[in-house]
Write a protein that holds these residues in place. Structure first.
Motif, mmCIF file in Angstrom:
data_model
loop_
_atom_site.group_PDB
_atom_site.id
_atom_site.type_symbol
_atom_site.label_atom_id
_atom_site.label_comp_id
_atom_site.label_asym_id
_atom_site.label_seq_id
_atom_site.Cartn_x
_atom_site.Cartn_y
_atom_site.Cartn_z
ATOM 1 N N SER A 152 -9.361 -41.164 12.071
ATOM 2 C CA SER A 152 -10.450 -40.286 12.491
ATOM 3 C C SER A 152 -9.986 -39.260 13.517
ATOM 4 N N ALA A 153 -8.996 -39.613 14.303
ATOM 5 C CA ALA A 153 -8.472 -38.685 15.299
ATOM 6 C C ALA A 153 -7.025 -39.049 15.588
ATOM 7 N N THR A 154 -6.237 -38.061 15.860
ATOM 8 C CA THR A 154 -4.861 -38.323 16.252
ATOM 9 C C THR A 154 -4.720 -38.001 17.727
ATOM 10 N N PHE A 155 -4.038 -38.864 18.428
ATOM 11 C CA PHE A 155 -3.837 -38.706 19.854
ATOM 12 C C PHE A 155 -2.379 -38.375 20.120
ATOM 13 N N ASP A 156 -2.166 -37.594 21.147
ATOM 14 C CA ASP A 156 -0.817 -37.296 21.585
ATOM 15 C C ASP A 156 -0.453 -38.314 22.659
ATOM 16 N N TYR A 157 0.070 -39.451 22.207
ATOM 17 C CA TYR A 157 0.342 -40.562 23.116
ATOM 18 C C TYR A 157 1.380 -40.206 24.168
ATOM 19 N N GLN A 158 2.334 -39.372 23.815
ATOM 20 C CA GLN A 158 3.372 -38.981 24.761
ATOM 21 C C GLN A 158 2.775 -38.235 25.949
ATOM 22 N N THR A 159 1.838 -37.345 25.689
ATOM 23 C CA THR A 159 1.179 -36.594 26.771
ATOM 24 C C THR A 159 0.342 -37.516 27.642
ATOM 25 N N TYR A 160 -0.371 -38.451 27.021
ATOM 26 C CA TYR A 160 -1.181 -39.389 27.797
ATOM 27 C C TYR A 160 -0.313 -40.317 28.646
ATOM 28 N N ALA A 161 0.820 -40.748 28.112
ATOM 29 C CA ALA A 161 1.717 -41.624 28.869
ATOM 30 C C ALA A 161 2.296 -40.890 30.074
ATOM 31 N N LYS A 162 2.756 -39.663 29.858
ATOM 32 C CA LYS A 162 3.302 -38.874 30.967
ATOM 33 C C LYS A 162 2.227 -38.525 31.987
ATOM 34 N N GLY A 163 1.080 -38.110 31.500
ATOM 35 C CA GLY A 163 -0.014 -37.754 32.411
ATOM 36 C C GLY A 163 -0.487 -38.935 33.231
ATOM 37 N N GLY A 164 -0.595 -40.086 32.612
ATOM 38 C CA GLY A 164 -1.001 -41.287 33.339
ATOM 39 C C GLY A 164 0.023 -41.704 34.370
ATOM 40 N N PHE A 165 1.300 -41.591 34.014
ATOM 41 C CA PHE A 165 2.340 -41.937 34.977
ATOM 42 C C PHE A 165 2.300 -41.007 36.179
ATOM 43 N N PHE A 166 2.188 -39.709 35.926
ATOM 44 C CA PHE A 166 2.176 -38.754 37.035
ATOM 45 C C PHE A 166 0.886 -38.842 37.851
ATOM 46 N N PHE B 71 2.159 -47.883 36.280
ATOM 47 C CA PHE B 71 2.911 -48.906 35.557
ATOM 48 C C PHE B 71 2.367 -49.134 34.151
ATOM 49 N N PHE B 72 1.059 -49.257 34.019
ATOM 50 C CA PHE B 72 0.480 -49.626 32.731
ATOM 51 C C PHE B 72 0.258 -48.462 31.780
ATOM 52 N N SER B 73 0.151 -47.254 32.278
ATOM 53 C CA SER B 73 -0.093 -46.118 31.400
ATOM 54 C C SER B 73 1.042 -45.884 30.408
ATOM 55 N N PRO B 74 2.304 -45.861 30.832
ATOM 56 C CA PRO B 74 3.366 -45.703 29.823
ATOM 57 C C PRO B 74 3.467 -46.884 28.866
ATOM 58 N N ILE B 75 3.171 -48.070 29.349
ATOM 59 C CA ILE B 75 3.232 -49.237 28.468
ATOM 60 C C ILE B 75 2.139 -49.164 27.410
ATOM 61 N N VAL B 76 0.926 -48.848 27.841
ATOM 62 C CA VAL B 76 -0.202 -48.815 26.905
ATOM 63 C C VAL B 76 -0.099 -47.625 25.961
ATOM 64 N N PHE B 77 0.084 -46.415 26.519
ATOM 65 C CA PHE B 77 0.076 -45.212 25.685
ATOM 66 C C PHE B 77 1.422 -44.918 25.036
ATOM 67 N N GLY B 78 2.503 -45.461 25.558
ATOM 68 C CA GLY B 78 3.803 -45.184 24.992
ATOM 69 C C GLY B 78 4.321 -46.255 24.057
ATOM 70 N N ILE B 79 3.840 -47.485 24.209
ATOM 71 C CA ILE B 79 4.377 -48.583 23.393
ATOM 72 C C ILE B 79 3.286 -49.251 22.546
ATOM 73 N N VAL B 80 2.226 -49.717 23.197
ATOM 74 C CA VAL B 80 1.241 -50.553 22.501
ATOM 75 C C VAL B 80 0.412 -49.757 21.500
ATOM 76 N N LEU B 81 -0.228 -48.680 21.936
ATOM 77 C CA LEU B 81 -1.124 -47.947 21.028
ATOM 78 C C LEU B 81 -0.411 -47.299 19.845
ATOM 79 N N PRO B 82 0.786 -46.720 20.014
ATOM 80 C CA PRO B 82 1.458 -46.213 18.800
ATOM 81 C C PRO B 82 1.831 -47.317 17.802
ATOM 82 N N LEU B 83 2.117 -48.519 18.301
ATOM 83 C CA LEU B 83 2.433 -49.615 17.391
ATOM 84 C C LEU B 83 1.200 -50.131 16.667
ATOM 85 N N ILE B 84 0.056 -50.081 17.325
ATOM 86 C CA ILE B 84 -1.180 -50.562 16.709
ATOM 87 C C ILE B 84 -1.667 -49.586 15.625
ATOM 88 N N GLU B 85 -1.450 -48.315 15.857
ATOM 89 C CA GLU B 85 -1.971 -47.304 14.941
ATOM 90 C C GLU B 85 -1.381 -47.392 13.581
#
Length: 75
Positions: free
Chosen positions: A4-18, A61-75
């Motif tokens: 239904s929607a595609t997310f840019d996980y890389q941007t969310y991971a970087k943005g959350g970390f910063f 700590f959790f933003s790169p893990i969630v948006f960079g690893i977990v959510l792309p694997l679930i999709e």
């Protein structure tokens, strides 16, 4: 099943970390400057700075893990 929607996980991971890094830096600098120049900090300011430090650590700590690893694997 279609996507239904595609997310840019890389941007969310970087943005959350910063965002977490910025909160951590604001909390540490505010606490150090507050205690250096205005020695008796009110309790609410001390709580605000400590809360910003803790929240920054958790988000950073959790933003790169969630948006960079977990959510792309679930999709």
């Amino acid at each position: 099943m279609g996507h239904s929607a595609t997310f840019d996980y890389q941007t969310y991971a970087k943005g959350g970390f910063f965002l977490g890094l910025a909160l951590l830096v604001i909390g540490v600098v505010g606490s150090v400057v507050g205690h250096t120049f205005f020695e008796p900090l009110p309790a609410w300011e001390n709580t605000l700075f400590v809360g910003a430090e803790f929240t920054g650590l958790v988000i950073g700590f959790f933003s790169p893990i969630v948006f960079g690893i977990v959510l792309p694997l679930i999709e």
